[in-house]
Design an enzyme around this catalytic site. Sequence first.
Site, PDB file in Angstrom:
ATOM      1  N   VAL A 558       0.824  -1.202   0.000  1.00 47.48           N
ATOM      2  CA  VAL A 558       0.000   0.000   0.000  1.00 47.48           C
ATOM      3  C   VAL A 558       0.863   1.259   0.000  1.00 47.48           C
ATOM      4  CG1 VAL A 558      -1.750   1.296   1.284  1.00 47.48           C
ATOM      5  CG2 VAL A 558      -1.879  -1.196   1.157  1.00 47.48           C
ATOM      6  N   GLY A 559       1.951   1.209   0.752  1.00 45.69           N
ATOM      7  CA  GLY A 559       2.842   2.359   0.821  1.00 45.69           C
ATOM      8  C   GLY A 559       4.061   2.023   1.651  1.00 45.69           C
ATOM      9  N   SER A 560       5.050   2.894   1.604  1.00 47.10           N
ATOM     10  CA  SER A 560       6.271   2.652   2.371  1.00 47.10           C
ATOM     11  C   SER A 560       6.834   3.976   2.845  1.00 47.10           C
ATOM     12  CB  SER A 560       7.302   1.909   1.525  1.00 47.10           C
ATOM     13  OG  SER A 560       7.617   2.644   0.358  1.00 47.10           O
ATOM     14  N   GLY A 561       7.614   3.905   3.921  1.00 49.33           N
ATOM     15  CA  GLY A 561       8.235   5.090   4.481  1.00 49.33           C
ATOM     16  C   GLY A 561       9.581   4.734   5.080  1.00 49.33           C
ATOM     17  N   SER A 562      10.137   5.677   5.819  1.00 41.36           N
ATOM     18  CA  SER A 562      11.473   5.458   6.360  1.00 41.36           C
ATOM     19  C   SER A 562      11.493   4.372   7.427  1.00 41.36           C
ATOM     20  CB  SER A 562      12.013   6.771   6.949  1.00 41.36           C
ATOM     21  OG  SER A 562      11.125   7.249   7.960  1.00 41.36           O
ATOM     22  N   PHE A 563      10.361   4.166   8.094  1.00 39.81           N
ATOM     23  CA  PHE A 563      10.327   3.199   9.187  1.00 39.81           C
ATOM     24  C   PHE A 563       9.773   1.840   8.783  1.00 39.81           C
ATOM     25  CE2 PHE A 563       9.926   6.857  12.444  1.00 39.81           C
ATOM     26  CZ  PHE A 563      11.279   7.125  12.266  1.00 39.81           C
ATOM     27  N   GLY A 564       9.247   1.717   7.574  1.00 39.96           N
ATOM     28  CA  GLY A 564       8.715   0.421   7.184  1.00 39.96           C
ATOM     29  C   GLY A 564       7.770   0.506   6.016  1.00 39.96           C
ATOM     30  N   VAL A 566       3.734  -0.765   4.406  1.00 33.13           N
ATOM     31  CA  VAL A 566       2.371  -1.134   4.755  1.00 33.13           C
ATOM     32  C   VAL A 566       1.796  -2.014   3.660  1.00 33.13           C
ATOM     33  CG1 VAL A 566       0.061  -0.304   5.327  1.00 33.13           C
ATOM     34  CG2 VAL A 566       2.066   1.018   6.028  1.00 33.13           C
ATOM     35  N   ASP A 689       3.735  14.467  13.208  1.00 27.78           N
ATOM     36  CA  ASP A 689       4.008  14.187  11.791  1.00 27.78           C
ATOM     37  C   ASP A 689       2.722  14.189  10.978  1.00 27.78           C
ATOM     38  OD1 ASP A 689       5.593  13.703   9.600  1.00 27.78           O
ATOM     39  OD2 ASP A 689       5.668  11.542   9.881  1.00 27.78           O
TER      40      ASP A 689
END
Length: 881
Positions: A558-564, A566, A689
């Site tokens: 679904v999505g991704s970021g600096s911490f992991g 989804v 955030d």
Amino acid sequence: MRGNQLRGEIPASLGLLSNMKTLSFAINRLRGGIPPSFGNLSSLEVLDLRTNALSGVIPGDIGRLTNLSYFSVGENAISGIIPVGMFNLSNIRIFNIGGNNIQGTLPSNLAITMPFIAFFSVWENQLSGKIPISISNASNLNVLQLHMNRLIGNVPSFEKLDKLSILLLGANHLGKRTEGDLNFLCSLVNNTKLETLDIRTNNFGGVLPECISNISSSLQFLEIENNKILGRIPDGIGNLINLEVLQVSQNQLSGPIPLNTGRIQKLNTFDARYNFLTGTIPYSIGNLTGLMFLALGVNNFRGNIPSSLGNCKDLLVLGLSYNNLSGSIPPQVLGLSSLSILLNLSSNYLTGELPVEVENLKNLGDLDFSKNKLSGLLPKSLVSCVRLERLFLGGNLFEGPIHSSLSSLRGLVELDISENNLSGGVPEFLVNFGALKYINLSFNNFEGVIPSGGVFKNASAVFVEGNNKLCGGIPELQLSRCNSKKSSKTSLRFKIVIVVVVVVILGVTLVLSIVLIFWFRKRKVQQPISTFAENSLLWLSYRRILKATDEFSMRNLVGSGSFGSVYKGILEESGVVIAVNVLNLLDHRSSRSFLVECETLKNIRHRNLVKVLTAISGVDFQGNDFKALVYEFMINGSLEDWRHSPTGTSELEMMRKLNFFQRVSVTIDVAHALEYLHHHCETSIIHCDLKPSNILLNEEMVGHISDFGLAKIISANELNRSTKMSSSLGLKGTIGYAPPEYGMGSELSTKGDVYSYGILLLEMFTGKRPTNERFRDGLSLHNFVKAALPEQIIEITDPILVEERVTRGTPDVKNLRNDRHLWCLNSLFEIGLACSAESPNERIDMSDVVTKLCSIRDKILLSRKVRYLLILEEILYHSIT
């Protein structure tokens, strides 16, 4: 000069410009009087001074301007009487003195001396006397606004006024409370252009004539409330197929609601309160799928509440109180998640248990089921109604204790559960309801010690009589002292129970520990041990997560970021769709983020916060550490997807655009969540955030804040002093959304979230990211908007919204007050600017933001009548000039 911010007085020297034809100082802040020298402007055709703060009188010299066709001084503070010469201006077409303090009467030869009059407005003054009979000859009349004066007598015939579109006679003293008062209505039958008819709050009596059904099918607003009108609602009312507002309340109407009312498909407001209407509420009322306001209270309706009301998916207010309705409450009605203002079914004969579908009323503010015959336990599903401010369930047959799950209703201001059969203790969690100002527990079977904190400290706000087993509390409640011996015995028993429970738990834990040790030794590859957030609904293993996400397939990313990252997952056993946030443990900050989010989420619950289902911490099949958070899945993705998805021409892409009202709704959702985090949690929480990718939308497009990995929990005393950054996560927030003080190492505070929210709001309605490449060299999104308001509001608004607005008519930036859409848009931008001020001390509080936004939403939802009236004068102005 209209539409500026001019102050001071109008220069009298303008009266020397004898060749001037048009003079407009409308919509400014001018004071003082109208210069008498204007009587020398012999060429003047248009004089427009409306919407200022002018005082004094209308100079008699204005009556000499024989070329004048447009005269408007509406919405000022002008007093005195209208100069007689003004009514002799034979070229006048638009005459507007509404919204002043002018006295006197209207001349009997009005339409004779003003033969071309098209717009005649004298609303909200102190005019007295009768409506001139000569008005019947004003064949060019489009708008007649006589409301909010002191006019008396009968209303003349309007038979010749075939161009009349708006007739406002409300809030006068017209009529004599006798038969024949409403004969003038039948003179409107041949008028095919009538759109608004308002005769409310007068002395009209007699029977409502059948001819009302034969008035123009163009009629949109019919308002006859607060009179003395008798008879039935005509059976032919369904002929008015374009009606949007039907207000007949506070009369003496009788009989049933006509069955063909269901034909009025455009009806959004139906108010028939305080009459003597009888029969059943017709099932056909469910055909009115556009209804937003339905009020039928204080009548004599009987029978069941029609389940067809469940078709009215836009309903905001439903009031059926003080009738003779019986049977159970239809689950379809409680399934209306749109209900956000009021649901009032009180003072009827409703029976049965409260359906669990009440959990759908997540947006509802006021819920009143009092004085019925409802029974059973107070449903735990009320826990979902987190927006409730007033809950009235008194005078029923409810039994059992107040369940602890209701502790989530922290926004309650008033709570009445009196006159039931409720039992058990008075919950201690009520002490923590900071907004609670009134609580009525009287005449139940409550027992034990009553709390003495919170609202219970105010004897005038607490009612507990009729509960003979209650004791303690503040002295003003005059309850008996609690029995210390009994308390000691109870305390001893409680301690024994605690010891037994602890011993049992330790024994079970020891056994489970031994089993787990042997189990881990037996298997080399182990599944993770799950730890759970409070009220967890799922017990998930790494194996089940792996299977649900198809082994973390890219198709489910679904999505991704600096911490992991989804992933979307579907649980095989139940088919439940979940969102799995798998942390990237290669980043050392992720573990800290995981702990912060777990700590935050276990303490909060709100309809606009993403609900955590469980947290998992263990190892994967390769023996590597594995941490994940599992949330309810938001089918419509993030606000980032909707606001900044790639443009194109496909039907799907065109659909993925938020309209104006959807954007307003989402901003309100986010504001409510932040207000809850800042002010209504046990300890205040700073999100740190806030940005579009952290705002998720469910199937009903309701906004939810997610991702609490950077959140900071602060105590009450920390909230009043600096909260220095000590987290290893470093800079809080995302570039563009993080407040400037965070970049300088300043303290964390709720004002930082307010800044991020302000930027988010500005982005929502400009369509521009705060990191847009044009924002450089000192130019920011905040400054970009600030410099443009209000004159260039169209230029800074998202083109999608501009196009949406243009489809409803040409925007008038110079006349924001008369363009509700642009006025609301301007107000939204002003809120965004107030939130994103550079200095934290200049930013407003989220509670104020919620109040302002809800006010804007309410104005958007009001009928279009006011907007139409305000712009009509402008249209006529352009047609003349």
